[in-house]
Each structure stands twice: as structure tokens, then as C-alpha cells.
Write an enzyme that holds these catalytic residues in place. Structure first.
Site, PDB file in Angstrom:
ATOM      1  N   ASP A  36       0.630  -1.007   0.097  1.00  0.00           N
ATOM      2  CA  ASP A  36       0.002   0.016   0.108  1.00  0.00           C
ATOM      3  C   ASP A  36       0.969   1.281   0.187  1.00  0.00           C
ATOM      4  OD1 ASP A  36      -2.413  -1.012   0.381  1.00  0.00           O
ATOM      5  OD2 ASP A  36      -2.137  -1.316   2.147  1.00  0.00           O
ATOM      6  N   LYS A  58      -3.391   4.519  -3.103  1.00  0.00           N
ATOM      7  CA  LYS A  58      -3.909   5.468  -2.406  1.00  0.00           C
ATOM      8  C   LYS A  58      -4.760   4.718  -1.278  1.00  0.00           C
ATOM      9  CE  LYS A  58      -2.057   9.475  -2.853  1.00  0.00           C
ATOM     10  NZ  LYS A  58      -2.195  10.546  -3.008  1.00  0.00           N
ATOM     11  N   MET A 173      -7.473   8.608  10.057  1.00  0.00           N
ATOM     12  CA  MET A 173      -7.831   8.530   8.764  1.00  0.00           C
ATOM     13  C   MET A 173      -9.504  10.297   8.279  1.00  0.00           C
ATOM     14  SD  MET A 173      -8.711   5.305   6.947  1.00  0.00           S
ATOM     15  CE  MET A 173     -10.381   4.465   8.237  1.00  0.00           C
TER      16      MET A 173
HETATM   17  N1  SAH Z   1      -3.968  -0.648   9.231  1.00  0.00           N
HETATM   18  C1  SAH Z   1      -3.972   0.957   9.850  1.00  0.00           C
HETATM   19  C2  SAH Z   1      -4.639   2.025   9.976  1.00  0.00           C
HETATM   20  C3  SAH Z   1      -5.560   1.712   8.395  1.00  0.00           C
HETATM   21  S1  SAH Z   1      -6.001   3.854   8.072  1.00  0.00           S
HETATM   22  C4  SAH Z   1      -3.355   0.845  11.170  1.00  0.00           C
HETATM   23  O1  SAH Z   1      -3.402   0.127  12.430  1.00  0.00           O
HETATM   24  O2  SAH Z   1      -2.617   1.698  11.426  1.00  0.00           O
HETATM   25  C5  SAH Z   1      -4.840   4.653   7.296  1.00  0.00           C
HETATM   26  C6  SAH Z   1      -5.072   5.904   8.522  1.00  0.00           C
HETATM   27  O3  SAH Z   1      -3.702   5.705   9.822  1.00  0.00           O
HETATM   28  C7  SAH Z   1      -4.159   7.179   8.558  1.00  0.00           C
HETATM   29  O4  SAH Z   1      -5.484   7.785   7.233  1.00  0.00           O
HETATM   30  C8  SAH Z   1      -3.793   7.745   9.798  1.00  0.00           C
HETATM   31  O5  SAH Z   1      -5.123   8.250  10.162  1.00  0.00           O
HETATM   32  C9  SAH Z   1      -3.142   6.928  10.416  1.00  0.00           C
HETATM   33  N2  SAH Z   1      -1.847   6.219  10.276  1.00  0.00           N
HETATM   34  C10 SAH Z   1      -0.685   5.057   9.423  1.00  0.00           C
HETATM   35  N3  SAH Z   1      -0.319   5.692   9.564  1.00  0.00           N
HETATM   36  C11 SAH Z   1       0.311   6.985  10.156  1.00  0.00           C
HETATM   37  C12 SAH Z   1       1.346   7.682  10.464  1.00  0.00           C
HETATM   38  N4  SAH Z   1       2.517   7.762  10.291  1.00  0.00           N
HETATM   39  N5  SAH Z   1       1.359   8.744  11.369  1.00  0.00           N
HETATM   40  C13 SAH Z   1       0.096   9.273  11.448  1.00  0.00           C
HETATM   41  N6  SAH Z   1      -0.791   8.570  11.824  1.00  0.00           N
HETATM   42  C14 SAH Z   1      -0.705   7.436  11.190  1.00  0.00           C
END
Ligand code: SAH
Length: 504
Positions: A36, A58, A173
Site C-alpha cells: 500500500d 492510496k 483517517m
Molecule cells: N491498518 C492501519 C490503519 C489504516 S487507516 C493501522 O493499523 O495503522 C490509515 C490511517 O492510519 C491514516 O489515515 C492515519 O490516520 C493513520 N496512520 C497511518 N500511518 C500513520 C502515521 N505514520 N502517522 C499518523 N497516522 C497514521
């Protein structure tokens, strides 16, 4: 044919070192990796060169048709007998549709496994110094999606219950919907003064954290132009950040540093800088390769009467020498009876690793250092062999000759310009570096030549160099460059310490 397995692997929130051991093992083995947008590209460097890497874009663009295409791709590759890693940001089962992919595999009767990852919901706050629970401040937390429009009717998030029933709320998100999320929480009874944090690109060297209250956070995020990915944390635990902000407080946090040494050696250096919080880019400016006239070289070695002293001028020397001996159907026993000198501590360590004792290491790690530190009379009438790079300076040769020693200089490898240097120069330099590290004269020369070829020689003069020692520094200055930091002692550790001292 046996069908393959699909591994749904969590990549962690950004910091590539937060991948699990199991995840790394599977990435190494995978025939196909489907990844991803938010997955660190650095993770893919462990993949086999034969692995097929498929980028599926994305999260925000992921509509149902695309998701189905991904599901089909996973099934197809597994049925073709391949080992498939489906690499997903954070944890595969926290949003991001990991559950749907698993269901599709189960329906298709394709074998699969789930490898949990560090979710950004917990990992990102942790890197901002915010524990999601704390015995006195929070005994529950909830993770919600901000992607769903909270104003839409039939929202599956029960905002009324959520607003007050959980101590800590973590919203993923949620950047574009931040105002309506905050409004909903306040309307349903969450105190306006509740501490909040928004963390952008958490766990990465560019992590940015804003703190405020439910009342102020929307304005703050807007003014700071916070962009996805970002995580919102609401709750009293946010206040702990004042004492627990360990990540952004590291001494080199926010500093962007270029490492230019050869890539096989770069890792420990880059690791040390990263551990101190720096954002490190690697652009090797040198690459080592064999010298051209190998036949003559072998003759030179076998024909030269056994020397009294053999000097090595870099940690790589012993490896190249062993290779050359091997090609002549000999081995390091050739050195038996010779005394061995090494230019520095790392060179000595590389030699000793092969079970050979090093008889001399100078205090100052340079050719001049050897001449200065070596007992004057020892070499009169003796034979010395200097094993070095083709481009190596003649300081040691001349100096030893001047002391009545019979000296032979034998280049055993040469430094080359890596092909990727030219392209790296144009892309990496778009954002400024706080320091460009240079660890040898050839590093400097190759970097200068590459910039000149890209018509940006004047950029060389604007760079802030961190140099391993006086000789390297003189090459920087010869082209009009600025040396901001010089290591003493001339080692990688010395250079790391010198950079640290400069930023303090
Ligand atoms: N499966 C992922 C979440 C996917 S949804 C998990 O467990 O983390 C994607 C969201 O995760 C983004 O929109 C953001 O809100 C958060 N996110 C992912 N990476 C991030 C990062 N490096 N810093 C801050 N938020 C992050």
C-alpha cells in the site's frame, strides 16, 4: 501444482524497524509483494531481487472495484503456487480492509495467515509520548475511523455513546473530517477543554505533533496545514506528552543528513544517526571494484620477496587481498612472518576478524599518522608492502622511502562512481540537507564531479559538510566547500560525536 499461501502482514506505522520478525522473514521469502501507499519503501529492500512488487495505491482512492481487483490478484497469485505477502500499513485488521481480503481468501479456499503489526492507533501516539492508557488517567481507549462522514444519517459510529464512555479516543483517517468529528464529540458531551493531539507522519523522522484542546485543535491543525496521514488523540493522557516526548526530543531529530559512503558500509553509520533521531538519506558516492590488471597483480604479489611489514589503508583492504590471493590459489598464510600495520581501528578490527594479529595502529588514523607514530629506525633496510586503493595518496610510500625502506605500493581495488549517483544528486538534493557527510577524499571528488556534471557545482559550495578528517576536509575546501564539522578521531563514531556536538 501446490497452491501458495497469502500472508496478510502488518508493516507497522512508518518506522521500518517496527516490522515484526515474522513479517521480515516472510518479506524475504515472498515471490509476490502487494503493498500500500503508507508502507515504508525501505521495507521492500529486504525482498528478493526476483520478487514481483505490486503497488496498489492510496487508501483514499480505494473504491469497491479496486478492492475486488486486489482480492482477485491475491487469489490468482496464490493459485499460481506463489508465496504472496500482502503488506499493509499498521496492523492488517485495523481498518484498511484487511478483514475483507481475508474473507475473499477464505471464500476462494486459498491458504492464508495473518501477521499482526504495530497499529498506528497505538504506535503513533507512543512516538508522540502519549500512552493510550494510564492507571490514573485512562482505563479504556477506542479506535474510530474518521473517514466516515459523521454528519451522514445512519452513521455506524455511535457518537453519543462514544463521546463520553471511553477515556481515550483515537481517530484514524480523520484529517479532512476533523471539524465535524470534534463538533460531534463536544455536542455529545465531551468537555471542550479535553486535551487533544494531532500527529502527522508519526514514527517517521518528519513526525509533527500539535497539542491543544477539543476547542482549539481544529484551528491549530488548519494553521499548521496538517496533511494525511495523521492520527487524532483525545483524552487526558495527551497531557503526559509534556514529560514523555522521547522521540522528537532526540538530539538529531529534525536534521536531514546525507550519507555518501559505500553502501555496504553505510548501514552502521546510518543506523547510528537514525538512532539519534536524524532523517538519513543514503547516496553512495563510491563503490569499490577490482583493479584492472589482475594477472600482473598476482605476479606482483607472488614475485615480490616477502616483506617485513605490510600496511593496510582501509577496512576493505584485507578482503580484497584475500580475493586476489585466492585467485592465485593462495591464502592469507602468504602473510606469515610479516608484521602488519593498519591505518585505523576499523581496519585493524577487519584484519583481526580473520584471525591475524595487527602489530601497529597509529594514534591518528591517516597515512601521515602512520609516519608520525611509527618508530623511525625500525624500517631502515627493510621491505614494506602497502596494500591500498588505486587512487590512494603516496604520502606513506614517500615517507617510508625517505626512511631508507624498500617500498612497494600495490593497488588491490579501486574506487568507482556508482551509477545511481547522477540520478540521486538531482532527486535527493531537492530538499536541503543539514549535513552532507563525507568519509573519504574520493567521496568528495565523486560528489563534486556529479554535481558539476549536473550543472550545479555552485550547490557544492552551499552544502554543509561533515567530514571524517583533515585530508577529506581539504578536498572539500579545494572545491570551495564548507566544512561545518570535522571528526576527531577520524572514525565513524568520531564523526557521529562531532555532529552531535555541533547541534547541541
Ligand atoms: N491498518 C492501519 C490503519 C489504516 S487507516 C493501522 O493499523 O495503522 C490509515 C490511517 O492510519 C491514516 O489515515 C492515519 O490516520 C493513520 N496512520 C497511518 N500511518 C500513520 C502515521 N505514520 N502517522 C499518523 N497516522 C497514521
Amino acid at each position: 501444482m501446490r497452491t501458495g499461501t497469502v500472508y496478510l502482514v502488518g508493516a507497522g506505522p512508518g518506522d521500518p524497524k517496527l516490522l515484526t520478525v515474522r513479517g521480515q522473514e516472510l518479506l524475504r521469502r515472498a515471490d509476490v509483494v502487494v503493498y500500500d501507499h503508507l508502507v515504508s519503501p525501505r521495507l521492500l529492500t529486504v525482498c528478493s531481487p526476483h520478487a514481483k512488487l505490486v503497488y496498489v495505491g492510496k487508501e483514499a482512492d480505494r473504491h469497491a472495484a479496486r478492492q475486488q481487483a486486489i482480492n482477485r490478484l491475491l487469489v490468482r497469485e496464490a493459485r499460481a503456487g506463489r508465496t504472496v505477502v500482502r503488506l499493509k500499513g499498521g496492523d492488517p485488521f485495523v481498518f484498511g480492509r484487511g478483514g475483507e481480503e481475508a474473507l475473499a481468501l477464505a471464500r476462494a479456499k486459498v491458504a492464508y495467515e495473518v501477521v499482526p503489526g504495530v497499529t498506528s492507533a497505538i504506535g503513533v501516539p507512543a512516538y508522540a509520548g502519549i500512552p493510550v492508557t494510564h492507571r490514573k488517567l485512562s482505563s479504556s481507549f477506542a479506535v474510530i475511523t474518521g473517514h466516515e462522514d459523521p454528519t451522514k444519517t445512519g452513521s455506524s459510529i455511535r457518537w453519543r455513546q462514544l463521546a463520553t464512555s471511553c477515556d481515550t479516543l483515537i481517530c484514524l483517517m480523520g484529517v479532512s473530517k476533523l471539524p465535524s468529528i470534534v463538533t460531534r464529540l463536544i455536542r455529545h458531551g465531551r468537555d471542550r477543554s479535553t486535551p487533544c493531539a494531532v500527529i502527522e507522519w508519526g514514527t517517521s523522522p518528519t513526525q509533527r505533533t500539535l497539542t491543544g484542546t477539543l476547542q482549539t485543535i481544529v484551528g491549530l491543525a488548519k494553521r499548521a496545514a496538517i496533511q494525511p496521514p495523521a492520527t487524532l488523540v483525545v483524552g487526558n493522557v495527551v497531557a503526559l506528552r509534556r514529560q514523555l516526548n522521547w522521540f522528537e526530543a532526540r538530539p538529531l531529530f529534525g536534521k536531514r543528513i546525507l550519507v555518501t559512503r559505500a553502501s555496504d558500509k553505510a548501514d552502521t553509520f546510518a543506523d547510528q544517526l537514525e538512532a539519534l533521531g536524524a532523517e538519513v538519506e543514503q547516496l553512495p558516492a563510491i563503490e569499490l571494484g577490482p583493479v584492472r590488471q589482475n594477472g600482473l597483480l598476482r605476479e606482483a604479489i607472488t614475485g615480490f620477496p616477502r616483506p617485513d611489514w605490510v600496511f593496510f589503508t582501509s577496512p576493505e583492504g584485507i578482503g580484497w587481498f584475500a580475493r586476489i590471493l585466492r585467485a592465485a590459489r593462495q591464502d592469507l598464510r602468504w602473510l606469515s612472518g610479516c608484521h602488519i600495520g593498519a591505518i585505523g581501528s576499523k581496519t585493524a578490527a577487519a584484519i583481526e576478524e580473520r584471525g591475524l594479529h595487527v602489530d601497529f595502529v597509529p594514534k591518528q588514523f591517516s597515512q601521515e599518522g602512520i609516519l608520525e607514530g611509527f618508530p623511525r629506525r625500525v624500517l631502515r633496510g627493510k621491505r614494506a608492502l602497502i596494500l591500498c586503493a588505486e587512487e590512494s595518496r603516496d604520502v606513506l610510500v614517500q615517507g617510508l622511502r625517505g626512511r631508507g625502506c624498500e617500498v612497494k605500493k600495490l593497488p588491490i581495488y579501486r574506487t568507482l562512481v556508482p551509477r545511481a549517483l547522477a540520478t540521486g544528486i538531482t532527486t535527493l538534493f531537492e530538499r536541503p540537507f543539514d549535513y552532507v557527510t563525507v568519509t573519504s577524499a574520493s567521496c568528495v571528488e565523486h560528489l563534486y564531479a556529479a554535481l558539476k556534471a549536473a550543472a550545479s557545482a555552485d550547490r557544492f559550495r552551499r552544502l554543509r559538510f561533515a567530514s571524517i578528517g583533515p585530508v577529506t576536509s581539504s578536498h572539500v575546501r579545494a572545491h570551495g566547500g564548507r566544512v561545518m564539522v570535522e571528526a576527531n578521531p577520524s572514525t565513524i563514531e568520531g564523526l557521529v560525536q562531532a555532529v552531535l556536538k555541533r547541534v547541541k
